[in-house]
Write a protein that holds these residues in place. Structure first.
Motif, PDB file in Angstrom:
ATOM      1  N   TYR B 209       1.092 -60.655 -29.716  1.00 23.78           N
ATOM      2  CA  TYR B 209       2.504 -60.993 -29.896  1.00 23.78           C
ATOM      3  C   TYR B 209       3.354 -59.727 -29.902  1.00 23.78           C
ATOM      4  CZ  TYR B 209       6.703 -62.949 -32.011  1.00 23.78           C
ATOM      5  OH  TYR B 209       7.995 -63.325 -32.269  1.00 23.78           O
ATOM      6  N   LEU B 210       2.870 -58.725 -30.642  1.00 24.33           N
ATOM      7  CA  LEU B 210       3.651 -57.493 -30.753  1.00 24.33           C
ATOM      8  C   LEU B 210       3.725 -56.751 -29.424  1.00 24.33           C
ATOM      9  CD1 LEU B 210       2.475 -56.247 -34.262  1.00 24.33           C
ATOM     10  CD2 LEU B 210       4.699 -57.239 -33.628  1.00 24.33           C
ATOM     11  N   ARG B 211       2.649 -56.824 -28.636  1.00 30.11           N
ATOM     12  CA  ARG B 211       2.664 -56.115 -27.355  1.00 30.11           C
ATOM     13  C   ARG B 211       3.486 -56.848 -26.306  1.00 30.11           C
ATOM     14  NH1 ARG B 211       3.915 -53.838 -23.835  1.00 30.11           N
ATOM     15  NH2 ARG B 211       2.820 -52.544 -22.343  1.00 30.11           N
ATOM     16  N   GLY B 212       3.754 -58.135 -26.552  1.00 30.54           N
ATOM     17  CA  GLY B 212       4.584 -58.871 -25.602  1.00 30.54           C
ATOM     18  C   GLY B 212       3.861 -59.230 -24.318  1.00 30.54           C
ATOM     19  N   VAL B 213       2.559 -59.512 -24.404  1.00 28.38           N
ATOM     20  CA  VAL B 213       1.833 -59.939 -23.199  1.00 28.38           C
ATOM     21  C   VAL B 213       2.275 -61.333 -22.783  1.00 28.38           C
ATOM     22  CG1 VAL B 213      -0.191 -58.481 -23.546  1.00 28.38           C
ATOM     23  CG2 VAL B 213      -0.113 -60.753 -24.606  1.00 28.38           C
ATOM     24  N   LYS B 214       2.049 -61.673 -21.530  1.00 26.35           N
ATOM     25  CA  LYS B 214       2.508 -62.947 -20.998  1.00 26.35           C
ATOM     26  C   LYS B 214       1.369 -63.962 -20.864  1.00 26.35           C
ATOM     27  CE  LYS B 214       6.783 -61.551 -20.590  1.00 26.35           C
ATOM     28  NZ  LYS B 214       7.763 -61.979 -21.607  1.00 26.35           N
ATOM     29  N   ASP B 241       4.940 -67.721 -23.423  1.00 25.36           N
ATOM     30  CA  ASP B 241       6.206 -67.071 -23.075  1.00 25.36           C
ATOM     31  C   ASP B 241       6.948 -66.618 -24.321  1.00 25.36           C
ATOM     32  OD1 ASP B 241       7.842 -69.120 -24.020  1.00 25.36           O
ATOM     33  OD2 ASP B 241       8.272 -69.924 -22.042  1.00 25.36           O
ATOM     34  N   HIS B 242       8.132 -66.063 -24.098  1.00 26.34           N
ATOM     35  CA  HIS B 242       8.872 -65.440 -25.200  1.00 26.34           C
ATOM     36  C   HIS B 242       9.210 -66.432 -26.312  1.00 26.34           C
ATOM     37  CE1 HIS B 242      11.955 -66.973 -22.366  1.00 26.34           C
ATOM     38  NE2 HIS B 242      12.484 -67.404 -23.475  1.00 26.34           N
TER      39      HIS B 242
END
Lengths: 284, 284, 284, 284
Positions: B209-214, B241-242
């Protein structure tokens, strides 16, 4: 990407009640017809993000007048915002090395009208792709990388001279110096040939092969000073198996790289990507 | 997994010409009917791997006689080999904590006959799942983890007492001590809730979540002394997604975890997985 | 599915400018805090769809008062609308035959709190699953299908007696009579074991096997009078190959069926599905 | 596709014990080094399929001598068989209309050396792609489709004149007459822009849009007399949602079409596809 003339309003601001009402009220008050509307609250950051696509012909004024009239409301809510005009195509400067699968893919999407951008030039540290690029009627700029510092200065100069909005590293295989990354924040997009954060740096397919993973991937991200660590726009993976050699991984990888880059680039070009810290909100 | 009585011959040996001919010649000479045959050469290691499924009723002798007769040929080629008999179901000892999505999935596959194994017992450091396990008629062993060293001794003892072939860490949430890993090499299977090698260790969904992977993923692997670094059997990913919170990631993750574990486990149980260094050959 | 108390407002109405402004203005005027907002215009139908999740504690009144105050605005715009209250869990009546992979999956999601619904009873034409259902403390209703007309009357009666909101055909293997379909429009959800519109009707895996397709799928849809032709909520596919028998297809299929059903059901339960003609808008 | 010189032996014959032993014995007896070996039994048809890749330099004779010596064994087992020589590249004649995404993709794979074939000419019923094709140094043949019968005669004549091994319909948008299909069985490959058997015939994306499916797909298949009903080589799907217009489906579709066609074509070119009735065995 419709061909209708549209304005795209993107906003980020501190979260609170009433933002949607205020913005949609402003648009409605001028008869604006919203084609697409997306919202997101980033809980940790307590920050609100929105994107509105409005039909230009539904408004009684142009983009500049829109910006002028919207400014007070934006100030009231402490908004970071911008209004993009679909009539102003974004200008992509593409950087390549010798591998051309991403370039071939992007140029096809451009000449078929799928990717609605201008490509003022392609820059490369090799001459190999000159003929292909020039066949498209696009200037091809060769840069000698012997003196790296000078080369990157030249790249930045050409990018500005050609009024580039976005620099696309389409398997450029050179690491941008920090100063360049800082100079164009949120404007340099890279395709990395691994599923980040796995296999940062050089030869990711070899790394993947040695680790024995069962899928490989690719990552489209904004370039920041830290190598392969910028905000991720898009990723995807593809299944491999024990019978695949490193060459097979490279081959599968090409397909996933070009797909992921073209998707990520489309999101960027259509103003669908908003950055929050090191993460992206992508309003697909 | 067919219900026909079969022998599965798995072999690894130094690569050279003539291996397939020798082995298939041996089988044919006794009238053996090959149901499925798979081959692979690991180039770097110059090592050959093969798997043959043979209909038991096509051979004039039983598994032990097969092993006896095959031994000279195996010695000639320097083979590591084994012959599995589908009539001898593998015995899986499942270790769980409180989260039961993998356990629920495995027990369903077992009671529906899809997963053709015996489950002599389920071991847990919590009492929560006793009733569910016992409803299946499977002994539930509770182990107190206060004294970790003693607890792991007890786990090993129970595993042996119940004649377990394979220990399945179905979200057990406890790190096995190195001695235990060494004691049962290639016999302990874990499901890790990330797409390894990304996000090793604790709270991988938070890390993702923190790294923002998709995409997020899960990895089924053999447990070795180094945490989350053993040979990978199976992996998969799912798009996020976000808009997804950590809780959403955990929810999506449960589905991918149970799917990946059940697939990896099936490959193992059907003798489809051969290990070469830190990689696996999976003859699907 | 967050556990916060929320109201979910879903609306469909003729498209025109100002709808978002009017609705979000109404909510903002009462201090309502929008957690999630989604919009869609169905161009051909010239119809607008929206879904808003609002934190209940941000409003100074309850759901009924919301409905009362919102009614005039709804009438002005010609809205079909409803306000769901997350405190009122939906009641799912599940129908099964002998195959229990979907039931096992749904009951696990329910008992783990992932699927926030009530399950007042499970109905089956076989006794096989009684013990499993009753272990969960859920009434099990056996219906004899000898006299089909009477049986379906009884099913409808039980559905109403248990105040079911939604009837879930979790591999029920019986075709509902048209009258029953008409009686509960948009309230009966089926999982079909093919990627519709391919392989309508009986034995879709056999059909798929004979046609030699390279992927199989499953489809979650609302039941209408025409067999397997109702609005599709969710679908997915999985890769197979020439080595897979019909039994293998059935096995792969079970995994995709339960995944697709659980996703489709979650969308329905969270009021994310709006129907437009024979299509669905799914605000994920 | 390795660049090593290899022979690929593909066989289909009635199933019985001893086939693998006989074939691998023959190869071993001449010192042949098997690079890749695959086997499959089609149960219903009681037919056995195999594919062996052998390093050419490991054998003491050439392809013709191999064929000569292998013939008696092939006759004994009633084999349909062929030996392909990787030094003899297959000749693909590509047929296109105006849409060039598949052509662009194939020509890139060809010029980068990924697709190891010869492309003696590209045939089209439009002039649009002449310049692009000729930039590659490939003859471009324009055919007027006014008189369809004559046009197809001409296409067949050109195919033979250019000694084509395989005719690739890369979005040719014209239905081949039955006589032409019969004339080149197993040698004409089409990409259909739907997940067959759904949406046969014209405008499959419109059909998919109207049906409200949640994924769309593409199918690469051998052309037979019955429209879109030939043996399927490869398929894939991609997720869409309610926000996607028919134009979006067409755009997503292009990516899936070119991927599926290039994969199917690679399998065909590498002699990985064996046909059994209306199904294919694909030894990937």
């Amino acid at each position: 990407m419709s061909s209708t003339h549209r304005y795209t309003l993107t906003i980020s601001c501190p979260d609170r009640a009433g933002i949607i009402a205020a913005v949609s009220g402003f648009i409605a008050q001028h008869g604006g017809f919203i084609v697409e509307a997306s919202y997101h609250t980033e809980q940790e950051a307590s920050r609100f993000f929105m994107r509105q696509e409005i039909r230009a012909d539904s408004l009684p004024f142009d983009a500049n007048e829109f910006r002028h009239r919207f400014a007070p409301l934006a100030q009231e809510f402490g908004m970071d915002w911008q209004l993009a005009d679909s009539a102003q195509k974004k200008r992509l400067v593409i950087l390549v090395s010798k591998q051309d699968h991403c370039l071939n893919d992007l140029l096809h999407r451009w000449r078929s009208g799928e990717l609605q951008v201008d490509i003022p030039c392609v820059i490369s540290n090799h001459e190999d792709l000159r003929s292909f690029v020039e066949w498209h009627g696009i200037p091809f700029v060769h840069i000698d990388m012997q003196d790296k510092a000078a080369a990157f200065e030249l790249i930045a100069a050409r990018f500005e001279q050609y009024r580039g909005d976005c620099m696309v590293l389409a398997r450029f295989m050179q690491i941008l110096p920090p100063a360049l990354c800082r100079r164009f924040p949120g404007r340099v997009i890279n395709i990395h040939h691994s599923f980040l954060p796995s296999f940062v740096g050089a030869k990711p397919y070899h790394q993947a092969y040695l680790r024995g993973v069962k899928l490989i991937g690719a990552t489209c991200h904004y370039v920041t000073e830290e190598l392969d660590a910028g905000p991720i726009i898009e990723q995807d993976t593809v299944r491999i198996d024990h019978g695949d050699t490193v060459d097979d991984l490279v081959r599968y990888g090409r397909d996933i790289e070009k797909t992921v880059l073209s998707r990520g680039l489309r999101y960027h070009v259509e103003d669908r990507v908003l950055v929050c810290g090191n993460k992206t909100i992508v309003f697909r």
